[in-house]
Design a protein around this motif. Structure first.
Motif, PDB file in Angstrom:
ATOM      1  N   UNK A 153       0.825  -1.202   0.000  1.00  0.00           N
ATOM      2  CA  UNK A 153       0.000   0.000   0.000  1.00  0.00           C
ATOM      3  C   UNK A 153       0.865   1.260   0.000  1.00  0.00           C
ATOM      4  N   UNK A 154       1.973   1.229   0.767  1.00  0.00           N
ATOM      5  CA  UNK A 154       2.834   2.418   0.840  1.00  0.00           C
ATOM      6  C   UNK A 154       3.532   2.680  -0.489  1.00  0.00           C
ATOM      7  N   UNK A 155       3.925   1.645  -1.188  1.00  0.00           N
ATOM      8  CA  UNK A 155       4.650   1.802  -2.451  1.00  0.00           C
ATOM      9  C   UNK A 155       3.809   1.353  -3.641  1.00  0.00           C
ATOM     10  N   UNK A 156       2.504   1.505  -3.526  1.00  0.00           N
ATOM     11  CA  UNK A 156       1.638   1.005  -4.599  1.00  0.00           C
ATOM     12  C   UNK A 156       1.919   1.706  -5.925  1.00  0.00           C
ATOM     13  N   UNK A 157       2.063   3.035  -5.928  1.00  0.00           N
ATOM     14  CA  UNK A 157       2.280   3.770  -7.180  1.00  0.00           C
ATOM     15  C   UNK A 157       3.547   3.306  -7.879  1.00  0.00           C
ATOM     16  N   UNK A 158       4.623   3.124  -7.113  1.00  0.00           N
ATOM     17  CA  UNK A 158       5.892   2.719  -7.701  1.00  0.00           C
ATOM     18  C   UNK A 158       5.834   1.278  -8.218  1.00  0.00           C
ATOM     19  N   UNK A 159       5.215   0.381  -7.430  1.00  0.00           N
ATOM     20  CA  UNK A 159       5.087  -1.012  -7.880  1.00  0.00           C
ATOM     21  C   UNK A 159       4.217  -1.094  -9.131  1.00  0.00           C
ATOM     22  N   UNK A 160       3.131  -0.317  -9.134  1.00  0.00           N
ATOM     23  CA  UNK A 160       2.233  -0.351 -10.291  1.00  0.00           C
ATOM     24  C   UNK A 160       2.916   0.183 -11.535  1.00  0.00           C
ATOM     25  N   UNK A 161       3.706   1.257 -11.409  1.00  0.00           N
ATOM     26  CA  UNK A 161       4.338   1.831 -12.599  1.00  0.00           C
ATOM     27  C   UNK A 161       5.386   0.877 -13.158  1.00  0.00           C
ATOM     28  N   UNK A 180       3.128  10.586 -13.221  1.00  0.00           N
ATOM     29  CA  UNK A 180       3.407  11.947 -12.755  1.00  0.00           C
ATOM     30  C   UNK A 180       2.117  12.713 -12.472  1.00  0.00           C
ATOM     31  N   UNK A 181       1.096  12.487 -13.287  1.00  0.00           N
ATOM     32  CA  UNK A 181      -0.185  13.170 -13.063  1.00  0.00           C
ATOM     33  C   UNK A 181      -0.815  12.720 -11.741  1.00  0.00           C
ATOM     34  N   UNK A 182      -0.739  11.418 -11.448  1.00  0.00           N
ATOM     35  CA  UNK A 182      -1.271  10.929 -10.180  1.00  0.00           C
ATOM     36  C   UNK A 182      -0.506  11.472  -8.989  1.00  0.00           C
ATOM     37  N   UNK A 183       0.821  11.526  -9.090  1.00  0.00           N
ATOM     38  CA  UNK A 183       1.627  12.083  -8.011  1.00  0.00           C
ATOM     39  C   UNK A 183       1.328  13.566  -7.803  1.00  0.00           C
ATOM     40  N   UNK A 184       1.124  14.294  -8.901  1.00  0.00           N
ATOM     41  CA  UNK A 184       0.814  15.711  -8.790  1.00  0.00           C
ATOM     42  C   UNK A 184      -0.528  15.925  -8.102  1.00  0.00           C
ATOM     43  N   UNK A 185      -1.518  15.097  -8.429  1.00  0.00           N
ATOM     44  CA  UNK A 185      -2.826  15.221  -7.789  1.00  0.00           C
ATOM     45  C   UNK A 185      -2.743  14.924  -6.295  1.00  0.00           C
ATOM     46  N   UNK A 186      -1.948  13.923  -5.909  1.00  0.00           N
ATOM     47  CA  UNK A 186      -1.768  13.638  -4.483  1.00  0.00           C
ATOM     48  C   UNK A 186      -1.053  14.779  -3.785  1.00  0.00           C
ATOM     49  N   UNK A 187      -0.060  15.377  -4.443  1.00  0.00           N
ATOM     50  CA  UNK A 187       0.655  16.509  -3.858  1.00  0.00           C
ATOM     51  C   UNK A 187      -0.275  17.692  -3.658  1.00  0.00           C
ATOM     52  N   UNK A 188      -1.098  17.988  -4.652  1.00  0.00           N
ATOM     53  CA  UNK A 188      -2.046  19.096  -4.537  1.00  0.00           C
ATOM     54  C   UNK A 188      -3.039  18.837  -3.416  1.00  0.00           C
ATOM     55  N   UNK A 212      -3.298  21.202  -0.194  1.00  0.00           N
ATOM     56  CA  UNK A 212      -4.561  21.879   0.077  1.00  0.00           C
ATOM     57  C   UNK A 212      -5.062  21.555   1.487  1.00  0.00           C
ATOM     58  N   UNK A 213      -4.906  20.309   1.907  1.00  0.00           N
ATOM     59  CA  UNK A 213      -5.312  19.937   3.265  1.00  0.00           C
ATOM     60  C   UNK A 213      -4.451  20.641   4.306  1.00  0.00           C
ATOM     61  N   UNK A 214      -3.160  20.715   4.036  1.00  0.00           N
ATOM     62  CA  UNK A 214      -2.266  21.415   4.962  1.00  0.00           C
ATOM     63  C   UNK A 214      -2.590  22.897   5.016  1.00  0.00           C
ATOM     64  N   UNK A 215      -2.944  23.468   3.875  1.00  0.00           N
ATOM     65  CA  UNK A 215      -3.259  24.898   3.834  1.00  0.00           C
ATOM     66  C   UNK A 215      -4.567  25.200   4.562  1.00  0.00           C
ATOM     67  N   UNK A 216      -5.544  24.286   4.476  1.00  0.00           N
ATOM     68  CA  UNK A 216      -6.827  24.514   5.137  1.00  0.00           C
ATOM     69  C   UNK A 216      -6.716  24.456   6.650  1.00  0.00           C
TER      70      UNK A 216
END
Length: 356
Positions: free
Chosen positions: A56-64, A125-133, A137-141
């Motif tokens: 679960x922690x490295x799902x994006x990297x394993x999937x790519x 990269x698009x998925x990582x960018x969406x997670x970063x945003x 946004x949560x930190x800013x709120x």
């Protein structure tokens, strides 16, 4: 052969250009696979965090990495991505006229690596960018500190500009699809244009060539040690990619169903389907001679037929009576006057109205 299974059909002459529905369907195929696999990994991680938590922690990297292996296998063997081959399509370089190379010929190296990077790297990269945003946004709120540093001012400006950038990106794809529908463009996706390729349907010659290539690869034997090692490595990589592709081919509809079932839009439907059934209303026992008949007015006691005094409910049935009427009836018969449910004096519940 998994790549040229029953789902592949030859395109009639003059109909090499896929319809927009086929093109969009193959795009949505891989887009639906990742969320469904992500949910399966989440279930495994929650059931056994010590063993499967890293998935679960490295799902994006394993999937790519798995996606890279899968797309490389199909681009090398079929000149198409997994989803494009699933819908009987192939990629050919731009500028090719009526004479098309066979799917087994492969793409030129420049187009091959461009296609591979755009198929795998851009969604990652698009998925990582969406997670970063989302995290910013949560930190800013929840942040109580003013944007004092230049970095905080920068990422607040980035958060404000991201919706417009994303809208421009999605609008670019929409405009390209509209141009493809109207016949003004050869690509339904800007990524195909960046890769310098276009999609066409597989022909009967392509399917025959793919089947022949598969038969030759399975029957070929090598004699030298180096060639045997290279062949073994290629077969191992091909076997892994083939097992992934075969598994996805078999379970693609199941994965799409999981993606729909656990989507946020479907949560209300899930709740309505899995909610507890409504219990049936109490049954009136007409065969009991002493059973009370419910009055038409809700404020009237079913026993004395007068306006209730000191309203009291029976916890066993929920019906409301006068306290004196309910107490005397329950003490004498040990049941509810209306339903006949077994009742004791301890089941009388005094009700207090706002007026009292």
């Amino acid at each position: 052969m998994a790549e040229v299974g029953a789902h592949l059909t030859a395109a009639p002459a003059g109909e090499e250009r896929p319809s927009v529905f086929e093109a969009v369907a193959q795009d949505s195929l891989m887009a639906a696979v990742k969320p469904a696999l992500q949910h399966l990994v989440k279930v495994l991680a929650e059931s056994n965090p010590a063993r499967y938590g890293f998935l679960w922690r490295w799902f994006d990297e394993i999937y790519v990495l798995l996606d890279l292996l899968l797309q490389q296998h199909y681009l090398a063997r079929c000149s198409a991505s997994f989803s494009e081959n699933f819908y009987s399509m192939k990629r050919i370089p731009m500028g090719n006229g009526r004479r098309q190379p066979l799917a087994t010929a492969g793409l030129p190296k420049r187009h091959h690596w461009k296609s591979l990077l755009l198929l795998v790297l851009v969604p990652y990269l698009k998925g990582k960018l969406e997670k970063l945003v989302s995290s910013l946004r949560e930190e800013d709120e929840y942040s109580i500190h003013p944007p004092s540093s230049s970095w905080k001012r920068f990422y607040r400006a980035f958060l404000a500009a991201y919706p417009y950038v994303n809208m421009t990106w999605e609008g670019w794809f929409l405009i390209q699809q509209l141009c493809y529908i109207l016949g003004k463009a050869e690509h339904h996706s800007p990524l195909l244009k960046l890769a310098g390729v276009r999609l066409v349907r597989l022909t009967a010659e392509d399917i025959q060539a793919l089947e022949k290539k598969w038969a030759e690869s399975t029957s070929s034997q090598t004699h030298s040690l180096s060639s045997r090692v290279q062949s073994a490595l290629k077969r191992a990589v091909g076997a892994v990619a083939l097992s992934l592709s075969t598994g996805l081919s078999v379970s693609v509809f199941f994965l799409q169903f999981l993606d729909w079932w656990y989507s946020s839009e479907n949560q209300e439907t899930i709740k309505s389907l899995t909610a507890l059934p409504t219990p049936p209303p109490p049954v009136h026992l007409d065969h009991e001679p002493s059973s009370a008949v419910l009055p038409s007015l809700k404020s009237v006691c079913p026993l004395c037929r007068k306006v209730r005094v000191n309203a009291t409910a029976l916890a066993t049935s929920g019906f409301v009576f006068c306290y004196r009427c309910a107490h005397g009836f329950v003490k004498a018969h040990q049941r509810c006057p209306v339903t006949g449910y077994a009742t004791e004096l301890q089941h009388l519940v005094k009700l207090y109205s706002p007026e009292s």
